[in-house]
Design an enzyme around this catalytic site. Structure first.
Site, PDB file in Angstrom:
ATOM      1  N   LYS A 185       1.715   3.845  -3.233  1.00 13.89           N
ATOM      2  CA  LYS A 185       1.327   5.335  -3.034  1.00 13.89           C
ATOM      3  C   LYS A 185       2.837   6.601  -3.165  1.00 13.89           C
ATOM      4  O   LYS A 185       2.639   7.433  -3.741  1.00 13.89           O
ATOM      5  CB  LYS A 185       0.812   5.724  -1.560  1.00 13.89           C
ATOM      6  CG  LYS A 185      -0.374   5.277  -1.369  1.00 13.89           C
ATOM      7  CD  LYS A 185      -1.533   6.349  -2.119  1.00 13.89           C
ATOM      8  CE  LYS A 185      -3.006   5.902  -1.670  1.00 13.89           C
ATOM      9  NZ  LYS A 185      -4.003   6.885  -2.145  1.00 13.89           N
ATOM     10  N   TYR A 189       0.815  -1.308  -0.028  1.00 13.25           N
ATOM     11  CA  TYR A 189      -0.039   0.106  -0.151  1.00 13.25           C
ATOM     12  C   TYR A 189       1.017   1.443  -0.094  1.00 13.25           C
ATOM     13  O   TYR A 189       0.871   2.145  -0.916  1.00 13.25           O
ATOM     14  CB  TYR A 189      -0.871  -0.246   1.414  1.00 13.25           C
ATOM     15  CG  TYR A 189      -1.587   1.266   1.307  1.00 13.25           C
ATOM     16  CD1 TYR A 189      -2.374   1.735   0.660  1.00 13.25           C
ATOM     17  CD2 TYR A 189      -1.292   1.975   2.828  1.00 13.25           C
ATOM     18  CE1 TYR A 189      -3.043   3.210   0.774  1.00 13.25           C
ATOM     19  CE2 TYR A 189      -1.792   3.268   2.742  1.00 13.25           C
ATOM     20  CZ  TYR A 189      -2.648   3.724   2.018  1.00 13.25           C
ATOM     21  OH  TYR A 189      -3.329   4.993   2.024  1.00 13.25           O
TER      22      TYR A 189
END
Ligand code: UDP
Length: 320
Positions: free
Chosen positions: A141, A137
């Site tokens: 990003k 995750y």
């Protein structure tokens, strides 16, 4: 401005969309409703149900900017299904950026995360600190942040990445509508604790009590969603062609899991039983933001620094 808000049916995206409309902007929400709710889209916004990979069809109509919230955001799921996270968060965003380039959309505000830093060396965390994400995750990003720097430098895009710490509370708009957190799969601490007070869960698990912190539980920086949303409007105004700026967004104060639970007990009047559980993989002991850069450059400052106020707003917004 004429703005596209991807993920505008989600918790943060809908609160920002509401503030944008209140500020006089024209808002189109694009959301696939995978985790969002159609009824969270603020009145006054146009709503298109679809994937960010379809953004080109919308952006061709002429837009001044994009606020990009649509993403997969569960750390644990990202460890189990990394491909999903790379495809959605990086692949989807690259498609969006190309669509923006094709349509000549000049600016973007992107939802980045404290998870880009991984295990921090310093507290509070500065934007200049090393970025070593510990899960797909955070890595996905961070990859978008890197792509934004390249698109700004090469194609003249104006971009701002906002690195959120722990977002909580609820935003009440001028018309009285409340924009709160209601995830079907809820992993966040405050809603999980409040679910016990509502009688929906028997107890809340405390993930680790042996961290090197004053009470042994993890310390996090909780930022009120209304403050967070306000930062997006300032970021949007600040977008300058060819520049990519990165700002941390937190309140600058850390609270432990035990402290959060105590405040939730005070606010709800419920004993909220806890169960000690194993540490959650990849949870750093302390994550606290320095938001000095955004304060200095954009004049943003957290107004809701009292954890009790944040919890009170979250509690009032919970669907009963
Ligand atoms: N946490 C917990 N029980 C829960 C949910 C979270 O003890 O049911 C802890 C978690 O381990 C972390 C902190 O609360 O230390 C904040 O977790 P959250 O998922 O809200 O946000 P994160 O910091 O992971 O973005």
């Amino acid at each position: 401005m004429r703005l596209l808000v991807t993920g505008g049916a989600g918790y943060i995206g809908s609160a920002v969309a509401a503030q944008l409309i209140e500020a006089g902007h024209e808002v189109t929400v694009l959301d696939d409703l995978s985790t969002g709710h159609a009824d969270a889209v603020p009145p006054g916004a146009s709503f298109v149900e679809g994937s960010i990979t379809q953004a080109a069809d919308i952006l061709d109509r002429g837009f001044d900017g994009v606020l990009h919230f649509a993403a997969r955001s569960l750390v644990g799921e990202s460890v189990e299904k990394p491909g999903l996270y790379w495809e959605n968060n990086l692949g989807g965003t690259l498609a969006l950026l190309e669509a923006m380039r094709g349509a000549g959309v000049p600016r973007i505000v992107f939802s980045s995360t404290a998870a880009t830093y991984g295990e921090p060396e310093n507290t509070p965390i500065l934007e200049t600190d090393p970025t070593r994400p510990t899960n797909p995750y955070g890595a996905s990003k961070l990859a978008v942040d890197t792509a934004l720097t390249a698109f700004a430098g090469l194609h003249g895009l104006g971009a701002v990445s906002l690195r959120y710490f722990n977002v909580a509370g609820a935003y009440t708009a001028a018309d009285g509508r409340v924009y709160g957190e209601r995830h079907t799969v809820e992993t966040h601490l405050i809603p999980n604790v409040l679910a016990v007070a509502l009688g929906r869960r028997e107890s809340v698990s405390v993930f680790g009590t042996d961290y090197p912190t004053p009470d042994g539980t993890c310390v996090r920086d909780y930022i009120h969603v209304a403050d967070l949303a306000r930062a997006h409007l300032l970021a949007l105004e600040s977008c300058a062609p060819g520049a990519h700026k990165i700002y941390n967004l937190g309140s600058g104060t850390g609270f432990s899991v035990q402290e959060v639970i105590s405040v939730c007990r005070e606010v709800t009047g419920h004993p909220i039983p806890t169960v000690v559980a194993e540490r959650r993989a990849g949870d750093p002991a302390v994550l606290v933001a320095s938001s000095e850069r955004i304060q200095r450059e954009l004049g943003w400052k957290a107004e809701h620094v009292d954890l009790r106020g944040i919890v009170t707003d979250a509690w009032a917004a919970l669907p009963r």
